[in-house]
Design a protein around this motif. Structure first.
Motif, PDB file in Angstrom:
ATOM      1  N   UNK A  95      -2.934  49.867  39.797  1.00 40.41           N
ATOM      2  CA  UNK A  95      -2.238  50.155  38.534  1.00 40.41           C
ATOM      3  C   UNK A  95      -0.964  49.050  38.912  1.00 40.41           C
ATOM      4  N   UNK A  96      -0.915  48.745  38.216  1.00 41.74           N
ATOM      5  CA  UNK A  96       0.573  47.692  38.571  1.00 41.74           C
ATOM      6  C   UNK A  96       1.264  47.838  36.744  1.00 41.74           C
ATOM      7  N   UNK A  97       2.929  48.831  37.752  1.00 41.82           N
ATOM      8  CA  UNK A  97       3.516  49.437  36.455  1.00 41.82           C
ATOM      9  C   UNK A  97       4.963  48.534  37.737  1.00 41.82           C
TER      10      UNK A  97
ATOM     11  N   UNK B 174       6.006  48.029  41.227  1.00 43.57           N
ATOM     12  CA  UNK B 174       5.044  49.200  41.686  1.00 43.57           C
ATOM     13  C   UNK B 174       4.204  48.760  41.957  1.00 43.57           C
ATOM     14  N   UNK B 175       3.078  49.180  42.901  1.00 41.72           N
ATOM     15  CA  UNK B 175       1.587  49.244  42.784  1.00 41.72           C
ATOM     16  C   UNK B 175       0.848  49.835  43.112  1.00 41.72           C
ATOM     17  N   UNK B 176       0.217  51.049  42.314  1.00 45.78           N
ATOM     18  CA  UNK B 176      -0.969  51.936  42.854  1.00 45.78           C
ATOM     19  C   UNK B 176      -0.384  53.319  43.203  1.00 45.78           C
ATOM     20  N   UNK B 177       1.212  53.046  42.803  1.00 43.92           N
ATOM     21  CA  UNK B 177       2.473  54.210  43.184  1.00 43.92           C
ATOM     22  C   UNK B 177       3.254  53.980  44.182  1.00 43.92           C
TER      23      UNK B 177
ATOM     24  N   UNK C 204     -13.093  39.983  31.416  1.00 43.22           N
ATOM     25  CA  UNK C 204     -12.459  39.653  32.414  1.00 43.22           C
ATOM     26  C   UNK C 204     -12.293  41.093  33.076  1.00 43.22           C
ATOM     27  N   UNK C 205     -10.721  40.404  33.902  1.00 43.72           N
ATOM     28  CA  UNK C 205      -9.861  41.961  34.645  1.00 43.72           C
ATOM     29  C   UNK C 205      -8.457  42.082  34.221  1.00 43.72           C
ATOM     30  N   UNK C 206      -8.508  43.162  33.683  1.00 43.17           N
ATOM     31  CA  UNK C 206      -7.092  43.002  33.010  1.00 43.17           C
ATOM     32  C   UNK C 206      -6.356  44.876  34.045  1.00 43.17           C
ATOM     33  N   UNK C 207      -5.001  44.878  33.860  1.00 46.02           N
ATOM     34  CA  UNK C 207      -4.795  45.765  34.365  1.00 46.02           C
ATOM     35  C   UNK C 207      -4.977  47.374  33.624  1.00 46.02           C
TER      36      UNK C 207
END
Length: 416
Positions: free
Chosen positions: A242-244, A257-260, A148-151
């Motif tokens: 890229x979710x942090x 944050x998403x993609x920096x 599936x789709x993951x972080x």
């Protein structure tokens, strides 16, 4: 048998090409024995396996010998199994014998091609096919999570149905578990969490919008006495943005944050003294719109007991740490830590967070008075080991750490 005359013939032809240019056809295809189509070498080589016979024991080495008829010798042997894997072997200096140097795979068909040459340098060839007996006992590998789709923080898990303790055997298993990343490969490694569980993560996070494919090449391979690898289902992970998420327990704010890029900051409350939220990086394990949370399921009673309907709950540990809606503590959010370990926020903010987070995304807590997130016994704390520490868990990179004990994955209770 001397090869000098044939070597000089080749050199002479090369010189003639250089000197005569267009006249190079003087050394045409039919003038040299090496240019001929291979003849049938059936009467010049012998196998210790017989084509068309019943399946053979894979623990018995494959051997090919030259009979010596017509001064023939073996020049090359290729043995390829059903899965396209080439069997390693060794050819003697005289070319009179070739033998396999690793065990044959079980439950497969081998096609063996033997190349020879006679005393005149003419090439010969013989092909043989035979089957090996199925394995008596199988080592099965199951990959997780589900495709599936993951972080970008999602580790890959390999669960074995049999424990593997020997270092050499671990090396064999680890080398056969293949992780491909597209559009570009990344540095990464397996880590032996226990005798029957491995985790894989890259040195840094997975590249956003990459595709990770995981497969096992163990099928039929001899792993131990009467133990061979089983076929395994391939795993495919599509990596999202890229979710942090960084939660500062001292400032009582969360940064998303998403993609920096910072998307938003949200006021939150975290664990109060005695129930402080764990520091460190956690990987989102799952999401539940509704969870019933009770204090007694995690050993909390007396004046601290709770029994609550909780909504928009994002889970980050197996022991029950969530990010969720906490409308009862809105007055403390952004100002004080009043929870029993979870990160609480308003219902609206929790719903937004729930919709914008996915499994495999990264949630990091800093400046809490709580303990650190452990690597493996409470969810995916893999990123709390630096790369050098992670390498220590690989038999291919550094070797298994001494004294490491397998961990218990049984804690599944929520805490608020």
């Amino acid at each position: 048998m001397s090869h000098t005359p044939r070597l000089w013939t080749v050199v002479s032809c090369s010189l003639l090409v250089a000197s005569l240019g267009a006249g190079a056809t003087a050394c045409g295809g039919g003038d040299h024995p090496l240019s001929a189509n291979p003849y049938d070498a059936a009467d010049q080589v012998a196998f210790n396996q017989a084509a068309g016979s019943r399946p053979v024991d894979p623990d018995r080495p494959l051997e090919v010998t030259a009979k010596g008829a017509g001064g023939s010798r073996i020049t090359d042997v290729t043995a390829v199994d059903t899965h396209g894997r080439r069997l390693a072997g060794e050819l003697s200096a005289k070319g009179d014998r070739w033998h396999s140097t690793v065990p044959l795979a079980a439950g497969v068909r081998y096609t063996v091609t033997v190349s020879t040459e006679n005393d005149k340098g003419a090439p010969g060839q013989r092909t043989l096919a035979f089957d090996t007996t199925p394995a008596k006992k199988l080592l099965k590998v199951e990959f997780g999570p589900e495709s599936g789709t993951y972080g970008v923080g999602q580790p890959v898990v390999a669960e074995l149905n049999e424990p593997v303790k020997d270092k050499a055997t671990r090396t064999l298993v680890e080398r056969a578990l293949v992780v491909d990343v597209k559009p570009q490969q990344v540095e990464g490694s397996w880590y032996w969490v226990s005798d029957d569980t491995l985790h894989f993560r890259p040195k840094d996070y997975w590249p956003a919008h990459s595709t990770v494919t995981v497969r096992s090449n163990l099928e039929g391979i001899r792993i131990g006495k009467d133990l061979h690898g089983a076929a395994s289902k391939q795993l495919k992970l599509d990596i999202g943005d890229r979710v942090e998420v960084i939660t500062d327990a001292a400032s009582h704010y969360m940064t998303f944050k998403r993609n920096g890029e910072v998307v938003t900051t949200l006021p939150v409350t975290t664990g109060k003294p005695g129930f402080a939220t764990r520091n460190g990086t956690k990987v989102v394990l799952g999401k539940q719109y509704y969870v019933r949370m009770r204090g007694d399921t995690v050993g909390i009673g007396g004046s601290e007991y709770y029994n609550l309907d909780v909504y928009w709950a994002t889970r980050v540990t197996w022991s029950g740490e969530y990010v969720h809606a906490a409308p009862w503590s809105v007055g403390s959010q952004g100002y004080a830590n009043v929870s029993h370990g979870c990160t609480g926020m308003s219902t609206g903010n929790a719903a937004w967070f729930f919709e914008n987070i996915r499994e495999g995304d990264l949630v990091t807590v800093v400046n809490s008075i709580g303990e650190w997130m452990t690597p493996f016994d409470n969810g995916f704390g893999d990123w709390n080991l630096d790369w050098e520490e992670w390498r220590e868990g690989s038999t291919l990179l550094k070797g298994v750490r001494d004294g490491y004990n397998p961990v218990d994955h049984a804690r599944l209770r929520p805490q608020v």
